[in-house]
Design a protein around this motif. Structure first.
Motif, short mmCIF file in Angstrom:
data_model
loop_
_atom_site.label_atom_id
_atom_site.label_comp_id
_atom_site.label_asym_id
_atom_site.label_seq_id
_atom_site.Cartn_x
_atom_site.Cartn_y
_atom_site.Cartn_z
N LEU A 84 0.83 -1.20 0.00
CA LEU A 84 0.00 0.00 0.00
C LEU A 84 0.87 1.26 0.00
O LEU A 84 0.61 2.21 -0.74
N ALA A 85 1.93 1.24 0.80
CA ALA A 85 2.85 2.38 0.82
C ALA A 85 3.53 2.56 -0.53
O ALA A 85 3.71 3.68 -1.01
N ALA A 86 3.90 1.45 -1.16
CA ALA A 86 4.54 1.52 -2.48
C ALA A 86 3.58 2.08 -3.52
O ALA A 86 3.97 2.88 -4.39
N LEU A 87 2.31 1.69 -3.45
CA LEU A 87 1.30 2.21 -4.38
C LEU A 87 1.14 3.71 -4.22
O LEU A 87 1.08 4.45 -5.21
N ARG A 88 1.11 4.18 -2.98
CA ARG A 88 0.98 5.62 -2.74
C ARG A 88 2.22 6.36 -3.26
O ARG A 88 2.09 7.44 -3.85
N ARG A 89 3.41 5.82 -3.00
CA ARG A 89 4.63 6.47 -3.48
C ARG A 89 4.63 6.60 -5.00
O ARG A 89 5.09 7.59 -5.56
N GLU A 90 4.10 5.58 -5.67
CA GLU A 90 4.15 5.55 -7.13
C GLU A 90 3.09 6.42 -7.79
O GLU A 90 3.32 7.00 -8.84
N HIS A 91 1.93 6.54 -7.16
CA HIS A 91 0.79 7.14 -7.86
C HIS A 91 0.12 8.32 -7.17
O HIS A 91 -0.68 9.01 -7.81
N VAL A 92 0.42 8.57 -5.89
CA VAL A 92 -0.41 9.49 -5.10
C VAL A 92 0.42 10.62 -4.50
O VAL A 92 1.56 10.41 -4.07
N GLY A 93 -0.17 11.81 -4.48
CA GLY A 93 0.40 12.95 -3.76
C GLY A 93 -0.62 13.49 -2.78
O GLY A 93 -1.83 13.41 -3.02
N PHE A 94 -0.13 14.03 -1.65
CA PHE A 94 -1.01 14.54 -0.60
C PHE A 94 -0.69 16.00 -0.30
O PHE A 94 0.48 16.38 -0.19
N VAL A 95 -1.74 16.81 -0.14
CA VAL A 95 -1.60 18.19 0.30
C VAL A 95 -2.55 18.38 1.47
O VAL A 95 -3.76 18.17 1.33
N PHE A 96 -1.98 18.77 2.63
CA PHE A 96 -2.79 18.93 3.83
C PHE A 96 -2.68 20.35 4.36
O PHE A 96 -1.76 21.10 4.02
N GLN A 97 -3.60 20.70 5.24
CA GLN A 97 -3.63 22.05 5.81
C GLN A 97 -2.36 22.36 6.60
O GLN A 97 -1.90 23.49 6.64
N SER A 98 -1.75 21.33 7.20
CA SER A 98 -0.60 21.53 8.08
C SER A 98 0.74 21.62 7.34
O SER A 98 1.78 21.75 7.99
N TYR A 99 0.73 21.52 6.02
CA TYR A 99 1.91 21.65 5.17
C TYR A 99 2.85 20.44 5.28
O TYR A 99 3.34 19.94 4.27
N LEU A 161 3.73 18.14 -6.95
CA LEU A 161 3.80 18.24 -8.40
C LEU A 161 5.13 17.71 -8.94
O LEU A 161 5.18 17.18 -10.05
N ALA A 162 6.20 17.85 -8.16
CA ALA A 162 7.51 17.37 -8.61
C ALA A 162 7.53 15.86 -8.79
O ALA A 162 8.30 15.33 -9.59
N MET A 163 6.66 15.16 -8.06
CA MET A 163 6.58 13.70 -8.17
C MET A 163 5.74 13.26 -9.37
O MET A 163 5.75 12.10 -9.75
N ARG A 164 5.01 14.21 -9.97
CA ARG A 164 4.13 13.91 -11.10
C ARG A 164 3.19 12.74 -10.79
O ARG A 164 3.11 11.76 -11.54
N PRO A 165 2.44 12.82 -9.68
CA PRO A 165 1.54 11.71 -9.33
C PRO A 165 0.33 11.66 -10.25
O PRO A 165 -0.04 12.65 -10.88
N ASP A 166 -0.30 10.50 -10.29
CA ASP A 166 -1.54 10.36 -11.06
C ASP A 166 -2.72 10.95 -10.30
O ASP A 166 -3.70 11.40 -10.91
N ILE A 167 -2.63 10.95 -8.97
CA ILE A 167 -3.76 11.36 -8.13
C ILE A 167 -3.24 12.28 -7.03
O ILE A 167 -2.23 11.99 -6.39
N VAL A 168 -3.96 13.38 -6.81
CA VAL A 168 -3.63 14.29 -5.71
C VAL A 168 -4.83 14.37 -4.77
O VAL A 168 -5.96 14.63 -5.21
N PHE A 169 -4.59 14.10 -3.49
CA PHE A 169 -5.61 14.26 -2.46
C PHE A 169 -5.24 15.49 -1.63
O PHE A 169 -4.09 15.64 -1.21
#
Length: 246
Positions: A84-99, A161-169
Motif C-alpha cells: 500500500l505504501a509503495a502504491l501511494r509512493r508511485e501514484h499518489v500525492g497529498f496536500v494537507f492544511q498543516s503543510y 507536483l515534482a513527483m508527477r503523481p496520477d492522483i492528488v488528495f
C-alpha cells in the motif's frame, strides 16, 4: 470513457463508540463514486458528514470496514502495509492544511525529498521549474520558518507536483490561508488536474469547491447530492439543504 483512477463501491466505515460497550458509530454508510483522469472533484458537507474520513479511505491512509476501493487500477482491500505504501509512493500525492514540511530543510530540499525516498532522484533544474510553476522562483534556499503560510503551502504543492503523481488528495489545503492566497493555491491544484491528474479536495471554502468539475455533497456518511460545474452560491445552497435535512 476512460477507467476511473479512483473508484469506490458501497464503502462503509465505522469508529468505536465512546464507551467500551457502546456500538460502533457509522461514519461512511455505503458510498460509491468514481474519479477520472483530468477531473477535479470537491467533497463538501456539514461538519461530521464524513468528508475527511472518505478522503483517507480513498487514499489508503485509513482502512475501511466493507466495500471496495480501487486506486490506480489496484484494489486496496487486500494490500499489505508495504504494498500500500509503495502504491501511494508511485501514484499518489497529498496536500494537507498543516503543510508537513521539514523545518531544517530548504524549500528545494523539501520538494526533492519524496523523490529521494522513492529512489527516483530529482534534478535541480526540475525542482527549479516546479518552484517557478508555484510562483516561488528565488525562494529555493529558504527554510519553512522564513516563508509565509501561503508560501509554505505552495512548497507543499510543489513537492507533490515534482513527483508527477496520477492522483492528488488535498484535505482543507486552504484552511489556514487568507482568501487571496487560498484562491491561488486552489488554482494551482485546478491546473494540475488539467494536466491529466485526478484531484480530490475536501474543503469548506465555497469558491474553492466551485473550481471543481464536480462537487459531492455529503450528509451523514452518504452522498446527498452531486453538482457539476456549480457556482459558489449553488454549493452553499446544497450544503445548507444537506445540513437542514440531517
Amino acid at each position: 470513457m476512460t477507467e476511473p483512477l479512483i473508484r469506490a463501491d458501497d464503502l462503509h466505515k465505522t469508529f468505536p463508540g465512546t464507551g467500551r460497550k457502546e456500538a460502533r458509530v457509522p461514519i461512511l454508510r455505503g458510498i460509491s463514486l468514481g474519479v477520472h483522469p483530468g477531473e477535479m472533484v470537491s467533497i463538501v458537507g456539514p461538519s461530521g458528514s464524513g468528508k475527511s474520513t472518505l478522503l483517507y479511505c480513498l487514499s489508503g491512509l485509513e482502512p475501511y470496514d466493507s466495500g471496495a476501493v480501487r486506486l490506480a487500477g489496484r484494489g486496496l482491500g487486500k494490500l499489505g502495509r508495504g504494498r500500500l505504501a509503495a502504491l501511494r509512493r508511485e501514484h499518489v500525492g497529498f496536500v494537507f492544511q498543516s503543510y508537513n514540511l521539514i523545518p531544517s530543510l530548504t524549500a528545494r530540499e523539501n520538494i526533492a525529498l519524496p523523490a529521494r525516498l522513492a529512489r527516483r532522484g530529482a534534478s535541480r533544474a526540475a525542482i527549479d521549474q516546479t518552484l517557478a510553476e508555484v510562483g516561488l522562483t528565488g525562494r529555493g534556499r529558504h527554510r519553512p520558518g522564513q516563508l509565509s503560510g501561503g508560501q509554505q503551502q505552495r512548497v507543499a504543492i510543489a513537492r507533490v507536483l515534482a513527483m508527477r503523481p496520477d492522483i492528488v488528495f488535498a484535505d482543507e489545503p486552504t484552511g489556514s490561508l487568507d482568501t487571496s492566497t487560498g484562491t491561488d493555491v486552489l488554482r494551482l491544484l485546478r491546473a494540475s488536474a488539467g494536466e491529466g491528474r485526478s484531484v480530490v479536495v475536501v474543503t469548506h471554502d465555497l469558491e474553492a469547491a466551485a473550481l471543481a468539475d464536480r462537487v459531492l455533497v455529503l450528509r451523514d456518511g452518504l452522498i446527498h447530492s452531486e453538482l457539476r460545474h456549480p457556482r459558489p452560491e449553488q454549493v452553499l445552497e446544497a450544503i445548507t439543504y444537506a445540513g437542514a435535512a440531517a
